[in-house]
Design a protein around this motif. Sequence first.
Motif, PDB file in Angstrom:
ATOM      1  N   GLY A 242      46.043 -10.930  15.881  1.00 31.90           N
ATOM      2  CA  GLY A 242      47.459 -10.622  15.749  1.00 31.90           C
ATOM      3  C   GLY A 242      47.644  -9.140  15.535  1.00 31.90           C
ATOM      4  O   GLY A 242      46.670  -8.391  15.373  1.00 31.90           O
ATOM      5  N   PRO A 243      48.885  -8.673  15.523  1.00 28.57           N
ATOM      6  CA  PRO A 243      49.136  -7.239  15.345  1.00 28.57           C
ATOM      7  C   PRO A 243      48.710  -6.761  13.961  1.00 28.57           C
ATOM      8  O   PRO A 243      48.918  -7.457  12.960  1.00 28.57           O
ATOM      9  CB  PRO A 243      50.650  -7.114  15.542  1.00 28.57           C
ATOM     10  N   THR A 244      48.113  -5.590  13.906  1.00 33.28           N
ATOM     11  CA  THR A 244      47.698  -5.008  12.629  1.00 33.28           C
ATOM     12  C   THR A 244      48.911  -4.846  11.721  1.00 33.28           C
ATOM     13  O   THR A 244      49.943  -4.328  12.151  1.00 33.28           O
ATOM     14  CB  THR A 244      47.052  -3.629  12.861  1.00 33.28           C
ATOM     15  N   PRO A 245      48.849  -5.299  10.466  1.00 29.58           N
ATOM     16  CA  PRO A 245      49.985  -5.105   9.550  1.00 29.58           C
ATOM     17  C   PRO A 245      50.391  -3.638   9.481  1.00 29.58           C
ATOM     18  O   PRO A 245      49.537  -2.735   9.505  1.00 29.58           O
ATOM     19  CB  PRO A 245      49.431  -5.600   8.207  1.00 29.58           C
ATOM     20  N   GLY A 246      51.701  -3.406   9.386  1.00 29.60           N
ATOM     21  CA  GLY A 246      52.225  -2.047   9.457  1.00 29.60           C
ATOM     22  C   GLY A 246      51.608  -1.096   8.460  1.00 29.60           C
ATOM     23  O   GLY A 246      51.359   0.068   8.761  1.00 29.60           O
ATOM     24  N   GLY A 247      51.343  -1.583   7.250  1.00 29.50           N
ATOM     25  CA  GLY A 247      50.786  -0.717   6.226  1.00 29.50           C
ATOM     26  C   GLY A 247      49.390  -0.231   6.531  1.00 29.50           C
ATOM     27  O   GLY A 247      48.916   0.730   5.921  1.00 29.50           O
ATOM     28  N   LEU A 248      48.693  -0.898   7.476  1.00 32.04           N
ATOM     29  CA  LEU A 248      47.341  -0.487   7.826  1.00 32.04           C
ATOM     30  C   LEU A 248      47.313   0.489   8.989  1.00 32.04           C
ATOM     31  O   LEU A 248      46.268   1.058   9.294  1.00 32.04           O
ATOM     32  CB  LEU A 248      46.490  -1.712   8.170  1.00 32.04           C
ATOM     33  N   ALA A 249      48.460   0.668   9.661  1.00 35.99           N
ATOM     34  CA  ALA A 249      48.504   1.637  10.749  1.00 35.99           C
ATOM     35  C   ALA A 249      48.241   3.038  10.221  1.00 35.99           C
ATOM     36  O   ALA A 249      47.734   3.899  10.930  1.00 35.99           O
ATOM     37  CB  ALA A 249      49.856   1.573  11.457  1.00 35.99           C
ATOM     38  N   VAL A 250      48.592   3.249   8.961  1.00 37.67           N
ATOM     39  CA  VAL A 250      48.274   4.504   8.291  1.00 37.67           C
ATOM     40  C   VAL A 250      47.711   4.161   6.919  1.00 37.67           C
ATOM     41  O   VAL A 250      48.311   3.413   6.160  1.00 37.67           O
ATOM     42  CB  VAL A 250      49.515   5.423   8.181  1.00 37.67           C
ATOM     43  N   GLN A 251      46.534   4.662   6.633  1.00 39.18           N
ATOM     44  CA  GLN A 251      45.877   4.421   5.351  1.00 39.18           C
ATOM     45  C   GLN A 251      45.889   5.723   4.561  1.00 39.18           C
ATOM     46  O   GLN A 251      45.182   6.667   4.883  1.00 39.18           O
ATOM     47  CB  GLN A 251      44.455   3.914   5.571  1.00 39.18           C
ATOM     48  N   LEU A 252      46.713   5.752   3.531  1.00 37.12           N
ATOM     49  CA  LEU A 252      46.932   6.974   2.766  1.00 37.12           C
ATOM     50  C   LEU A 252      45.785   7.193   1.783  1.00 37.12           C
ATOM     51  O   LEU A 252      45.416   6.290   1.034  1.00 37.12           O
ATOM     52  CB  LEU A 252      48.257   6.867   2.013  1.00 37.12           C
ATOM     53  N   THR A 253      45.216   8.390   1.795  1.00 35.28           N
ATOM     54  CA  THR A 253      44.173   8.738   0.830  1.00 35.28           C
ATOM     55  C   THR A 253      44.686   9.667  -0.260  1.00 35.28           C
ATOM     56  O   THR A 253      44.097   9.747  -1.336  1.00 35.28           O
ATOM     57  CB  THR A 253      42.980   9.401   1.535  1.00 35.28           C
ATOM     58  N   SER A 254      45.770  10.390   0.004  1.00 36.82           N
ATOM     59  CA  SER A 254      46.385  11.256  -0.997  1.00 36.82           C
ATOM     60  C   SER A 254      47.862  11.401  -0.664  1.00 36.82           C
ATOM     61  O   SER A 254      48.211  11.524   0.518  1.00 36.82           O
ATOM     62  CB  SER A 254      45.715  12.636  -1.015  1.00 36.82           C
ATOM     63  N   PRO A 255      48.739  11.340  -1.683  1.00 40.14           N
ATOM     64  CA  PRO A 255      48.460  11.314  -3.116  1.00 40.14           C
ATOM     65  C   PRO A 255      48.015   9.947  -3.613  1.00 40.14           C
ATOM     66  O   PRO A 255      48.328   8.921  -3.016  1.00 40.14           O
ATOM     67  CB  PRO A 255      49.809  11.702  -3.738  1.00 40.14           C
ATOM     68  N   GLY A 256      47.269   9.965  -4.738  1.00 40.75           N
ATOM     69  CA  GLY A 256      46.824   8.738  -5.367  1.00 40.75           C
ATOM     70  C   GLY A 256      47.814   8.252  -6.407  1.00 40.75           C
ATOM     71  O   GLY A 256      48.721   8.986  -6.831  1.00 40.75           O
ATOM     72  N   ASP A 257      47.633   7.024  -6.833  1.00 41.80           N
ATOM     73  CA  ASP A 257      48.510   6.420  -7.829  1.00 41.80           C
ATOM     74  C   ASP A 257      48.367   7.135  -9.171  1.00 41.80           C
ATOM     75  O   ASP A 257      47.269   7.247  -9.702  1.00 41.80           O
ATOM     76  CB  ASP A 257      48.152   4.944  -7.982  1.00 41.80           C
ATOM     77  N   ARG A 258      49.462   7.653  -9.714  1.00 39.28           N
ATOM     78  CA  ARG A 258      49.532   8.399 -10.985  1.00 39.28           C
ATOM     79  C   ARG A 258      48.794   9.736 -10.913  1.00 39.28           C
ATOM     80  O   ARG A 258      48.445  10.303 -11.947  1.00 39.28           O
ATOM     81  CB  ARG A 258      48.989   7.579 -12.162  1.00 39.28           C
ATOM     82  N   GLN A 259      48.535  10.227  -9.722  1.00 31.52           N
ATOM     83  CA  GLN A 259      47.885  11.526  -9.598  1.00 31.52           C
ATOM     84  C   GLN A 259      48.780  12.617 -10.168  1.00 31.52           C
ATOM     85  O   GLN A 259      50.006  12.578 -10.038  1.00 31.52           O
ATOM     86  CB  GLN A 259      47.582  11.829  -8.125  1.00 31.52           C
ATOM     87  N   VAL A 260      48.157  13.601 -10.802  1.00 34.18           N
ATOM     88  CA  VAL A 260      48.885  14.764 -11.308  1.00 34.18           C
ATOM     89  C   VAL A 260      48.203  16.010 -10.769  1.00 34.18           C
ATOM     90  O   VAL A 260      46.974  16.139 -10.844  1.00 34.18           O
ATOM     91  CB  VAL A 260      48.911  14.802 -12.848  1.00 34.18           C
ATOM     92  N   VAL A 261      48.990  16.920 -10.194  1.00 31.84           N
ATOM     93  CA  VAL A 261      48.468  18.210  -9.752  1.00 31.84           C
ATOM     94  C   VAL A 261      49.050  19.295 -10.651  1.00 31.84           C
ATOM     95  O   VAL A 261      50.179  19.191 -11.136  1.00 31.84           O
ATOM     96  CB  VAL A 261      48.792  18.495  -8.268  1.00 31.84           C
ATOM     97  N   GLN A 262      48.260  20.329 -10.860  1.00 29.75           N
ATOM     98  CA  GLN A 262      48.643  21.390 -11.785  1.00 29.75           C
ATOM     99  C   GLN A 262      49.765  22.255 -11.210  1.00 29.75           C
ATOM    100  O   GLN A 262      49.702  22.705 -10.074  1.00 29.75           O
ATOM    101  CB  GLN A 262      47.427  22.261 -12.108  1.00 29.75           C
ATOM    102  N   ARG A 263      50.781  22.490 -12.010  1.00 29.89           N
ATOM    103  CA  ARG A 263      51.861  23.406 -11.622  1.00 29.89           C
ATOM    104  C   ARG A 263      51.411  24.847 -11.859  1.00 29.89           C
ATOM    105  O   ARG A 263      50.552  25.126 -12.708  1.00 29.89           O
ATOM    106  CB  ARG A 263      53.118  23.112 -12.439  1.00 29.89           C
ATOM    107  N   ASN A 264      52.010  25.782 -11.137  1.00 30.74           N
ATOM    108  CA  ASN A 264      51.699  27.192 -11.350  1.00 30.74           C
ATOM    109  C   ASN A 264      52.733  27.825 -12.271  1.00 30.74           C
ATOM    110  O   ASN A 264      53.575  27.139 -12.868  1.00 30.74           O
ATOM    111  CB  ASN A 264      51.586  27.932 -10.014  1.00 30.74           C
ATOM    112  N   GLU A 265      52.693  29.163 -12.388  1.00 33.61           N
ATOM    113  CA  GLU A 265      53.587  29.853 -13.318  1.00 33.61           C
ATOM    114  C   GLU A 265      55.057  29.713 -12.936  1.00 33.61           C
ATOM    115  O   GLU A 265      55.943  29.925 -13.761  1.00 33.61           O
ATOM    116  CB  GLU A 265      53.215  31.334 -13.413  1.00 33.61           C
ATOM    117  N   ASP A 266      55.321  29.338 -11.689  1.00 31.14           N
ATOM    118  CA  ASP A 266      56.700  29.129 -11.248  1.00 31.14           C
ATOM    119  C   ASP A 266      57.110  27.661 -11.284  1.00 31.14           C
ATOM    120  O   ASP A 266      58.185  27.302 -10.793  1.00 31.14           O
ATOM    121  CB  ASP A 266      56.874  29.670  -9.822  1.00 31.14           C
TER     122      ASP A 266
END
Length: 604
Positions: A242-266
């Motif tokens: 059958g057709p590939t489920p829509g969510g599998l057409a693109v497999q996201l590697t980033s951002p991750g769940d609850r990921q936090v990236v550091q803000r800069n001085e601005d």
Amino acid sequence: MKTTLLMRLAVCAVLCQSALGFAAVVDDVPESKAYELLLDLKLPNAATYNVTPPTYETDKSKTWSTSFDRVAYHLEVKRPDESRQWIWVSMQAFTDDPSKVGIPHSGAKIFWQQSLQDLDVRTNHSTVKEVTQSQSGNIEFWPSNYGVQNTAQVPNASDTAYDFGDGPATGPGYGSMQIHDHGQKTTLFAYNSWGSNATTDDLGIGNNATPMSSGAVHSDWTFRGNAAEYEIKRLRVYLRPGPTPGGLAVQLTSPGDRQVVQRNEDGLGSIEVSGALTSFASHIEASAVALKGGVDAPWQVIDASPTKSFHGALQLQQGWYRLDIRVWQDETLLTEISSPEFGVGDVYITAGQSNSANSGKPAQTPTSPMVGAWGPSGWRHAKDPQPIATGVGGTPWPHLGDLLVEAYGVPVGFISVGWGGTSVTQWQPGHSKQLFERLKLALGHVGWRGARAILWHQGESDAASKMTSKTYRELMTKLIDASRDYAGWTIPWGVARASYLPKLGQTEIQAIVDGQQQVIDADKTVFEGPNTNDMIGSVWRHDTVHFNEAGLKEHAKRWKETIPTPTASVKTAPVDEPDAGEPIEADAGGELDSASTSDSGATL
């Protein structure tokens, strides 16, 4: 003629057995007619599949050429003098790769720890409830050891027994192949202990109810060693074309769940947007939805020429977000997905010995959803135990995260790499304990200027060994310098004054505090962390050494009071600035998890 007849009978026996096996599955589950057999395996009593991969009687995983929309598992077992038991578990496809649904041995590079959609269960087992289109399924497939910690925060799961919510370690080990219905608090089927040891495997349908010698009952069959009890044990894997489920057409590697990236001085941070595609696309675009704080970002192309993967970035104001991502083929929208929630805020690396690691009681959980933690399996909510640090108990970091979110209104992420009972000597680069590799792992993950500070709480072991102030200062200075050399920039450190152990003399305790203070006073980019030596007795410590709940919260409060107000990024001169676009990679060396094969509730 006699030889020919015997050969024909042998061939007939094989064909008949195969036909009877297929007929049995169809008789069990009429809906299986819509599926095609992918893998068929007679399970042994004691496998070592991480050493010698399984040899399937049927294996179409390398020749399968059509898309599929569902995956199904059929397990049948029979003990002597008992009726045959079977279970059929099917779900929406969780991968588009037919080689990623079988035994998850290390050579197959299979790892699944996630929820399942549209779960169907058919069975003749008396304690398993049949369901249709259930959304409470989850899968735990990995080749490694694992612990009782509910690292994926599966609803209803325990942190003290092996069940439907366990936490994997890294590398090949014990092995887990389990599917559960956490809504029913039920292990649907489990096949464990097939990895690297030659002991009898664990195998069962439904929840295990047999206790260990210790009295512990592990419902997912861990440590049962019962596979030899069955005279029939057979596992089949099916796919439904059958057709590939829509969510599998693109497999996201980033951002991750609850990921936090550091803000800069601005107050800005750059979030990587990357993933894999199952079909050709002309371009990928993304927009950001601000959920708390932050500013929405309009649709923009993040990869104008994707291949089988895509990569880009969005620069966002500090805040809590979700991304919406569209995959286009010219003017045709192929699919649209949303990312897990993530944030732009402040990231802290925590290190030291047991009171920086998971040795407190009880384990803590942040009340804010904007407090994340990173480990080998990625980002998650910062619920104790923290994913890299040793121990299975509590830390001050969940409560510290809540305090910082409340005070400054930005997300907070932690990478906790502490190891109980260690000295500052053992954290030096090149030491056989390889603890510096843990700092390198964290620094490599966050990259250039990707953390606000390293928070250090350690000294008890060195007080016990009667280390002098001078020696502690010299070793601590070397450690800080080595971390900055590796990171390529002057990452700030916060150093706690910590050296208390019961029965130690004040001279030994004070010598370490003096050494810590000398490090702080000598370097403007090392700030004064909390003094926890006065937190003594049952008011603060559950075992005279490690903090209880009141102690963990007070420890967190004192860190919050000593961390410099993060109104802007710390601006420091680079040691050796890397070229743009060349992130620092984490070394593979160093242990991430301690291992045990007991049934005590420690990590497997």
